[in-house]
Write a protein that holds these residues in place. Sequence first.
Motif, short mmCIF file in Angstrom:
data_model
loop_
_atom_site.label_atom_id
_atom_site.label_comp_id
_atom_site.label_asym_id
_atom_site.label_seq_id
_atom_site.Cartn_x
_atom_site.Cartn_y
_atom_site.Cartn_z
N LEU A 185 12.21 14.51 3.25
CA LEU A 185 12.44 15.77 2.54
C LEU A 185 12.58 16.94 3.52
CD1 LEU A 185 9.86 15.45 -0.39
CD2 LEU A 185 12.30 14.93 -0.45
N ASP A 186 11.68 17.00 4.49
CA ASP A 186 11.69 18.11 5.45
C ASP A 186 12.93 18.06 6.34
OD1 ASP A 186 9.29 18.92 4.39
OD2 ASP A 186 8.07 18.12 6.03
N SER A 187 13.32 16.86 6.75
CA SER A 187 14.43 16.74 7.70
C SER A 187 15.76 17.14 7.09
CB SER A 187 14.52 15.31 8.23
OG SER A 187 14.96 14.41 7.22
N LEU A 188 15.88 17.05 5.76
CA LEU A 188 17.15 17.38 5.10
C LEU A 188 17.08 18.71 4.35
CD1 LEU A 188 18.02 13.86 3.61
CD2 LEU A 188 18.55 14.77 5.88
N ALA A 189 15.97 19.42 4.48
CA ALA A 189 15.73 20.62 3.66
C ALA A 189 16.74 21.72 3.89
CB ALA A 189 14.31 21.15 3.93
N ASP A 190 17.27 21.86 5.10
CA ASP A 190 18.18 22.97 5.37
C ASP A 190 19.66 22.57 5.31
OD1 ASP A 190 18.09 21.40 7.63
OD2 ASP A 190 18.40 23.08 9.01
N LEU A 191 19.95 21.33 4.90
CA LEU A 191 21.33 20.88 4.80
C LEU A 191 21.92 21.27 3.45
CD1 LEU A 191 21.22 17.27 6.33
CD2 LEU A 191 21.62 19.46 7.48
N ASP A 192 23.23 21.44 3.45
CA ASP A 192 23.92 21.77 2.20
C ASP A 192 24.19 20.50 1.41
OD1 ASP A 192 25.19 23.25 0.24
OD2 ASP A 192 27.14 23.17 1.26
N VAL A 193 23.10 19.87 0.97
CA VAL A 193 23.17 18.64 0.17
C VAL A 193 22.17 18.76 -0.97
CG1 VAL A 193 23.80 17.21 2.16
CG2 VAL A 193 21.39 17.40 1.49
N ALA B 206 20.01 2.23 6.18
CA ALA B 206 19.11 1.14 5.83
C ALA B 206 17.91 1.13 6.76
CB ALA B 206 19.85 -0.19 5.89
N ILE B 207 16.71 1.20 6.18
CA ILE B 207 15.47 1.23 6.96
C ILE B 207 14.64 0.02 6.51
CG2 ILE B 207 13.52 2.65 7.69
CD1 ILE B 207 15.03 5.10 6.66
N GLY B 208 14.99 -1.17 7.03
CA GLY B 208 14.40 -2.41 6.55
C GLY B 208 13.08 -2.75 7.21
N SER C 247 0.80 -1.23 0.00
CA SER C 247 0.00 0.00 0.00
C SER C 247 0.83 1.28 0.00
CB SER C 247 -0.94 0.01 1.22
OG SER C 247 -0.19 0.00 2.43
N GLY C 248 2.15 1.16 -0.03
CA GLY C 248 2.97 2.36 -0.06
C GLY C 248 4.24 2.18 0.73
N TYR C 249 5.00 3.26 0.87
CA TYR C 249 6.27 3.23 1.57
C TYR C 249 6.07 3.14 3.07
CZ TYR C 249 7.92 4.93 -2.98
OH TYR C 249 8.18 5.07 -4.31
N THR C 250 7.02 2.50 3.74
CA THR C 250 6.98 2.43 5.20
C THR C 250 7.76 3.56 5.84
OG1 THR C 250 8.89 0.94 5.21
CG2 THR C 250 6.71 -0.07 5.15
N VAL C 251 8.37 4.38 5.02
CA VAL C 251 9.10 5.55 5.49
C VAL C 251 8.36 6.79 4.99
CG1 VAL C 251 11.28 6.81 5.41
CG2 VAL C 251 11.27 4.30 5.42
N GLY C 252 8.17 7.77 5.83
CA GLY C 252 7.49 9.00 5.43
C GLY C 252 8.38 9.84 4.53
N VAL C 253 8.08 9.85 3.23
CA VAL C 253 8.90 10.60 2.29
C VAL C 253 8.92 12.08 2.63
CG1 VAL C 253 9.19 11.24 -0.14
CG2 VAL C 253 8.55 8.90 0.46
N GLN C 254 7.77 12.60 3.02
CA GLN C 254 7.73 14.02 3.38
C GLN C 254 8.64 14.31 4.56
OE1 GLN C 254 5.51 16.54 1.67
NE2 GLN C 254 7.35 17.51 2.51
N ASP C 255 8.68 13.40 5.54
CA ASP C 255 9.57 13.58 6.68
C ASP C 255 11.04 13.62 6.25
OD1 ASP C 255 7.50 13.68 8.48
OD2 ASP C 255 7.66 11.58 9.09
N GLU D 146 11.36 4.04 13.90
CA GLU D 146 12.34 5.01 14.40
C GLU D 146 12.72 6.04 13.35
OE1 GLU D 146 14.87 1.91 17.23
OE2 GLU D 146 15.36 2.10 15.10
N ALA D 147 12.20 5.86 12.14
CA ALA D 147 12.63 6.70 11.02
C ALA D 147 11.89 8.04 11.02
CB ALA D 147 12.42 5.96 9.69
N THR D 148 12.05 8.79 12.09
CA THR D 148 11.49 10.13 12.18
C THR D 148 12.43 11.12 11.50
OG1 THR D 148 12.61 10.54 14.28
CG2 THR D 148 10.41 9.54 14.37
N GLY D 149 11.93 12.30 11.23
CA GLY D 149 12.75 13.33 10.61
C GLY D 149 14.05 13.57 11.35
N PRO D 150 14.00 13.82 12.69
CA PRO D 150 15.25 14.08 13.42
C PRO D 150 16.23 12.91 13.36
CG PRO D 150 13.35 14.84 14.68
CD PRO D 150 12.79 14.07 13.52
N ASN D 151 15.74 11.68 13.46
CA ASN D 151 16.63 10.53 13.42
C ASN D 151 17.26 10.35 12.05
OD1 ASN D 151 16.21 9.91 16.09
ND2 ASN D 151 14.68 8.33 15.70
N ILE D 152 16.48 10.57 10.99
CA ILE D 152 17.02 10.48 9.65
C ILE D 152 18.08 11.55 9.43
CG2 ILE D 152 16.46 10.78 7.20
CD1 ILE D 152 13.70 9.50 7.88
#
Length: 427
Positions: A277-285, A345-347, A267-275, A372-378
Amino acid sequence: MRVLFAVNPGTSTFLPLVPLAWALRTAGHEVRVASQPKFADMITQAGLTAVPVGRDLDIIKLFKIYGVTEEQLEKARVGLSPPYDVADDPAKATWRHMLDGYLETVEGYKAENAPMIAGLVDFARHWQPDLVIWEPFTYSGPIAAKACGAAHARLLWSLDVFGIARDHFLRLKAEQPPEERADPLADWLGAYGRKYGFDFTEDMATGHFTIHQLPASLSDQAGSQHYLRMRYVPHGGPASVPKWLWTAPERPRVALTLGFAATELFSGYTVGVQDVLDSLADLDVELVATVSESEQHKLDRVPDNARLVSYAPLDALAPTCSAVINHAGDGTVLTTALHAVPQLAIGYHFNEPIMARKLAAQGGALRLHPSEATGPNIRESVLRLLREPAFRDGAIRLRDEIRALPTPNELVPHLEELAAKHRTAPR
């Protein structure tokens, strides 16, 4: 010699066998790939000769016929189910657990394999292959091999949870009183043996030998199996390299890729894609997120440092990356590892949790459970992968370990010898 590959329809199980099929062809051998009729286009797109056999089976329709709800399907998606969960937790290896697991699993194998068996046997008896290579869910392969006298081998695309479970089961079976030594897998395969004129032998469960595509540091082995290690060669199907991949990134590139099965079967991803994107939005990557079109509409925003694509060939993308966030799928892990890129790896599904754990233990990766794959942890994990040299060192060790394995082309002479050893008179 003549080599027949047998595979149930499935992108994730078919693609890993393509490089070996081509190695055999370029060595001068005749190669055919048998599957259900609707899968023939996938096979021919890989430049291989398809043999459509039997009838088509819509696996989702089958689930509905058997009354499998979406909730049950998602529950079954989590990790390994019995009897294969003993590969993750050997303490579960009790006779009752293993027997009940095989009883349920074999019912699924019956439904998945029934559409192909008669047609595959007919073709094998007509074409007379010297060797049949089958992926672990396609038990029509050993049935057809035995019916025509061919040698046969499993080609693994994962950890050998199948062989590990079988070893536990046979040990426990031998400890039972003779009248209680049930064996659902042997009974099912043996019934086809009686139909086609042969007796069940244990090689039908796990092959005369097994071709293993994982390096030793990422795999456990079943003690009873004859393994041939083979270097994984990436093959993702038809693809083209987009122009944005022609030049090196101006800042560290981080990829997010979560595999085919999440949207093709589940039914979809087990990781929040939006999380992510948001968690890495301010990084220089530069974040490259491969998100299926069916999932993209669920996103509320895409940060300026993110590139959203429905697909990019990972063997072209990975070499440009400084880190890769993935679902711990075997092909994704190995393709990334071949380029010595640290991984997060988020298995979740099948053997992915074990793969994530082994990958982290090897030293070139970090792992998170989807819960555990929250924005801050990612964010924290990605920063560690980018900043701590130990992960790059571990990734280099893993790359070198994989590169030391025989290529598919180098494996061909061994396959020729084993085919000659195990081939019997045509039936």
